[in-house]
Design an enzyme around this catalytic site. Structure first.
Site, PDB file in Angstrom:
ATOM      1  N   THR A   1      -6.428 -17.685   2.984  1.00 26.68           N
ATOM      2  CA  THR A   1      -5.792 -18.722   3.783  1.00 26.68           C
ATOM      3  C   THR A   1      -4.391 -18.972   3.258  1.00 26.68           C
ATOM      4  O   THR A   1      -4.105 -18.736   2.074  1.00 26.68           O
ATOM      5  CB  THR A   1      -6.592 -20.025   3.740  1.00 26.68           C
ATOM      6  OG1 THR A   1      -6.577 -20.530   2.383  1.00 26.68           O
ATOM      7  CG2 THR A   1      -8.038 -19.796   4.167  1.00 26.68           C
TER       8      THR A   1
ATOM      9  N   GLY B   1       2.725  -0.203   4.336  1.00 26.19           N
ATOM     10  CA  GLY B   1       2.277  -1.077   3.261  1.00 26.19           C
ATOM     11  C   GLY B   1       2.525  -2.525   3.603  1.00 26.19           C
ATOM     12  O   GLY B   1       3.425  -2.849   4.395  1.00 26.19           O
ATOM     13  N   THR B   2       1.750  -3.408   3.012  1.00 25.05           N
ATOM     14  CA  THR B   2       1.933  -4.825   3.258  1.00 25.05           C
ATOM     15  C   THR B   2       1.400  -5.643   2.097  1.00 25.05           C
ATOM     16  O   THR B   2       0.413  -5.261   1.451  1.00 25.05           O
ATOM     17  CB  THR B   2       1.236  -5.257   4.568  1.00 25.05           C
ATOM     18  OG1 THR B   2       1.528  -6.614   4.850  1.00 25.05           O
ATOM     19  CG2 THR B   2      -0.266  -5.093   4.472  1.00 25.05           C
TER      20      THR B   2
ATOM     21  N   SER C   1       0.789  -1.234   0.000  1.00 23.81           N
ATOM     22  CA  SER C   1       0.000   0.000   0.000  1.00 23.81           C
ATOM     23  C   SER C   1       0.820   1.282   0.000  1.00 23.81           C
ATOM     24  O   SER C   1       0.253   2.363  -0.166  1.00 23.81           O
ATOM     25  CB  SER C   1      -0.967   0.007   1.189  1.00 23.81           C
ATOM     26  OG  SER C   1      -2.026  -0.895   0.966  1.00 23.81           O
TER      27      SER C   1
END
Length: 420
Positions: free
Chosen positions: A187, A374-375, A124
């Protein structure tokens, strides 16, 4: 899920259309910031956040409030990374000195140390680059931030939606709904199986707008999300005839000579030195195994950079080298509205704390910092700076839990840099 791994340490220090009426105080800060610096943008948990204090927009007040640069405290913050993080990299810059540090392993199989100049996926943080391009287009009178999105993209949002001003996309007040766990794999097994899938912007927006909006009146509340920036990226492409990645490259990366930063569209690799990203996948016996997910479709937040390049970008952005004063002021104009679901423990203490892409955090010692986190799968990172650029932080780490922010580690990095 836990994973034990060998850690190595390294650290070095050196001394050394219709135009919006911007509030006069914000505009004055943008102008003064440019003159003073010689030139013609998911929440973070912070300890005991106090309300945003009035800070001299030229940054003169941080000289007395900032602590001395403490390499030992910074390295201790990196070394506090939990087992679910395989590697950490951080860089602190400013006139008070420079420091870089690493902790952990770039490759858990070989035990290779984290490279100081390592590249990583931005997630992000890409939003700040998109916002900068959008503000440049506004300065060129190619988009009016007060016009509804529907004026430019008539077939993207449902007909039942009210007019959504372009500005609300950028400051997280649009009220657009977000994707849910039913829309994309979340998941560990699903992430591994589908990490190379391509999801065009139009597809992501179409899936998101099937859900209920979090609030009905655009501009009345703030809540962080991604859908507004998917639409903003589509708007960049509509207005320019180029991909938003191309516009970021020609408008920002090339002029600033950010040679280690890329905005790939489909390339799944990370060029140059980098730490691997992993995800812990459950095993039938109740344990877990790490799966390398370094290679993945870059997706909508797919930029790649380094701490040095992010520092150069943030410096240029705050110095006004990328935006004229009116648009520069948008980066620091936090809407005076409630934050949806906000609490007294948030940076805004229940009120909005994002401007256009950048978040504002005031630390217990009275220092206010601006930045973005961000990730993405295997990578979490961020960039923060005082308004006067006197101290700047860039970091990246590699969580094995799917890419979510480890807020405790982020908090320690912020505190050790700006408010120990």
């Amino acid at each position: 899920m836990t994973f034990k791994h060998p850690f190595s340490n390294a650290g070095t220090t050196t001394t050394a259309g219709r135009r919006r009426r911007v509030p006069m105080a914000a505009l004055a800060c943008a102008v003064l910031g440019a003159v003073a610096l010689g030139t013609a943008g998911p929440a973070v948990a912070v300890p005991a956040v106090r309300p945003a204090a009035a800070v001299d927009c030229t940054g003169n007040t941080t000289r007395d409030r900032l602590p001395e640069l403490d390499p030992q405290a910074l390295q201790q913050a990196l070394s506090s990374a939990p087992d679910r993080v395989t590697g950490v990299l951080a860089r602190v810059s400013g006139p008070d000195g420079h420091w870089t540090g690493t902790y952990g392993a770039a490759d858990v199989t070989t035990g290779a140390p984290v490279p100081v100049d390592g590249r990583f996926r931005l997630g992000s943080v890409t939003k700040t680059f998109i916002a900068t391009v959008m503000l440049q287009l506004a300065a060129e009178h190619r988009v009016d931030l007060d016009q509804p999105v529907q004026h430019y993209l008539p077939d993207v949002l449902p007909d039942s939606y009210p007019p959504i001003p372009v500005r609300t996309l950028l400051n997280f007040t649009s009220g657009l709904p977000e994707l849910t766990q039913d829309d994309l794999p979340t998941t560990p097994d699903g992430i591994v199986a589908h990490r190379f899938d391509d999801h065009p912007l139009a597809e992501l927006v179409a899936k998101a707008v099937r859900h209920e909006r979090p609030f009905t009146e655009p501009g009345s509340m703030q809540v962080y999300g991604a859908t507004g920036y998917y639409v903003a990226a589509m708007l960049v492409e509509h207005l320019t005839g180029h991909t938003y990645q191309q516009e970021i490259t020609t408008r920002i990366l090339q002029p600033l000579h950010l040679r280690d930063t890329t905005a790939p569209r489909t390339d799944t690799t990370i060029p140059g030195p980098h730490s691997h990203g992993y995800i812990a996948v459950p095993r039938p016996d109740g344990g877990s195994q790490l799966v390398d997910i370094t290679e993945q479709n870059p997706g909508a937040g797919g930029m790649i950079s380094t701490t040095a390049d992010l520092d150069r970008f943030l410096t240029a952005l705050f110095r006004g080298q990328l935006l004229p004063p009116t648009e520069q002021a948008e980066l620091f104009d936090v809407p005076d509205v409630p934050y949806l679901g906000g609490t007294a423990h948030d940076p805004g203490q229940g009120r909005a704390y994002y401007a256009v892409s950048l978040m504002r955090v005031t630390l217990p010692n009275g220092v206010t910092v601006w930045g973005k986190t961000g990730t993405t799968f295997g990578y979490t990172n961020g960039m923060f700076t005082t308004r006067d650029l006197r101290r700047r932080l860039g970091y990246s780490f590699n969580p094995t839990t799917g890419g979510g922010n480890d807020l405790a580690l982020v908090t320690r990095l912020l505190s050790s840099t700006f408010a120990p």
